[in-house]
Design an enzyme around this catalytic site. Structure first.
Site: not given
Length: 402
Positions: A12, A31-32, A105, A214, A296
């Site tokens: 996101a 970003e952490q 991902r 898949y 999310d």
């Protein structure tokens, strides 16, 4: 020039930074973690998600790294019987204008990250964990745990299920464990028996469990996810616990031979506790003032419809479309952005679709794991209605234009 703060370097956050960059904004992405990376499972991308990537000019990169299955097959995990299915491949492309893709991902994350690397408009900073933020009529200011301070015209919370931005903006408590555990594995395609090396999505259903596998990595590997009902792990905020095959075997019981051979081929399992929130109740859960939640952080979605990542992409795509509209520019030079109005419009455009996906995903989980009369009705429905029961035109024709 307008500037924007983005919290979170996942799917996101990168997508939001990408559309903001293309709109000419200066973006600071916090970003952490120690590095920009993405682990985890594979992702199914329906035509709605692929349409977003195509619009961003990323379809060639997707074709290099993704697989494009020819079919979805639904089978009984105990007997192996064929319960239903859906033709993908060329038929899906013809019906919806874009293909159905499956990708790891980490590969999709890299596709997005490469669009931002080297850009003078996007300042990516690591090891920056949000402590608190405040907003007023002039902008947003925040502080991270190491004492760093940032300010911008608006803030996007893209920091996932356990979002700190959400925690302060909505103060609606922590996510709740769903009662389901997802075991994840990745198998080199060459290590599978020939009969399992199929370019398709296969779903296995049984009371209290289901599995999906898949191809990913352009067909070089098979992604496997098995979801069973079980107790919550000790650390519910972590989605990547070590898992042991014997635990999974005990949870599954006896399964069909094809399914069993697939499980035997997985070299290593990781455990993902599925935490969740209730479906969105209104646009206020997407945006308030100069602060918005995407992905999310706003609408965590259970994986039973394979649309969590797709909805994050759709959120960012809608944001990009709104940023391209001159109506949101104001000021003497017509350059400033009316952020509160734009973000409220984003919220109104997105929340119902996201809530529908959350509700549909939850319902799918109940149907997948069904026993007794509900299971019989499910199987009979797939036998009688065929692909019409599995296809989702309202979903795959999206995202809706803002």
């Amino acid at each position: 020039m307008d500037d924007l703060l983005v919290i979170g370097g996942g799917m996101a956050g990168l997508s939001a930074a990408l559309v903001a960059q293309r709109a000419g904004l200066q973006v600071t992405l916090l970003e952490q973690a120690e590095a920009f990376s993405e682990v985890g499972a594979g992702i199914q991308l329906g035509p709605n998600a692929v349409r977003v990537l195509h619009d961003w000019g990323l379809l060639p990169a997707l074709r290099e790294l993704a697989a494009f299955p020819e079919r979805l097959a639904v089978r009984d995990a105990r007997s192996g019987a064929q319960l239903g299915g859906l033709t993908l491949g060329a038929a899906m492309q013809q019906r919806y204008g874009q293909p159905y893709a499956t990708i790891h991902r980490a590969d999709l994350h890299q596709i997005l990250l490469r669009q931002l690397q080297g850009s003078s408009q996007v300042d990516c900073r690591l090891r920056q964990r949000l402590q608190a933020f405040e907003q007023d009529a002039d902008g947003v200011r925040l502080q991270t745990e190491d004492g760093s301070r940032y300010q911008a015209s608006a803030l996007l919370g893209c920091d996932g299920l356990w979002s700190r931005v959400r925690g302060q903006l909505l103060a609606d408590g922590a996510p709740v464990f769903s009662g389901d555990l997802a075991y994840r594995g990745l198998v080199p395609m060459a290590d599978l028996p020939p009969e399992l090396r199929r370019n398709q999505v296969t779903a296995w259903l049984a009371p209290g469990l289901h599995a999906v596998h898949y191809p990913v990595r352009a067909g070089a590997a098979m992604n496997v996810i098995v979801v069973v009902e079980g107790p919550i792990p000790p650390d519910p905020e972590s989605w990547d616990h070590a898992a042991q095959a014997p635990q999974l075997r005990r949870a599954l019981g006896s399964v069909h031979g094809d399914f069993d051979r697939l499980l035997q081929a997985v070299p290593d399992w990781r455990l993902w506790p599925l935490n969740a929130r209730a479906p969105m109740r209104g646009p206020h859960e997407h945006a308030q003032g100069r602060v918005a939640l995407l992905g999310d952080a706003a609408h965590p979605t259970r994986p039973y419809l394979a649309q969590g990542a797709a909805m994050a992409l759709e959120d960012a795509w809608t944001l990009g479309r709104l940023l391209a509209q001159p109506d949101w520019r104001h000021g003497a030079a017509g350059q400033g952005i009316a952020w509160p109005g734009l973000l409220q419009t984003l919220a109104r455009k997105r929340w119902r679709r996201n809530a529908w996906i959350q509700q549909r995903s939850r319902r799918n989980g109940q149907i997948f794991h069904a026993a007794g009369p509900l299971r019989w009705g499910r199987d009979l429905g797939m036998a009688l209605l065929g692909e019409r029961l599995v296809d989702l035109p309202e979903l795959y024709r999206g995202p809706p234009a803002p």
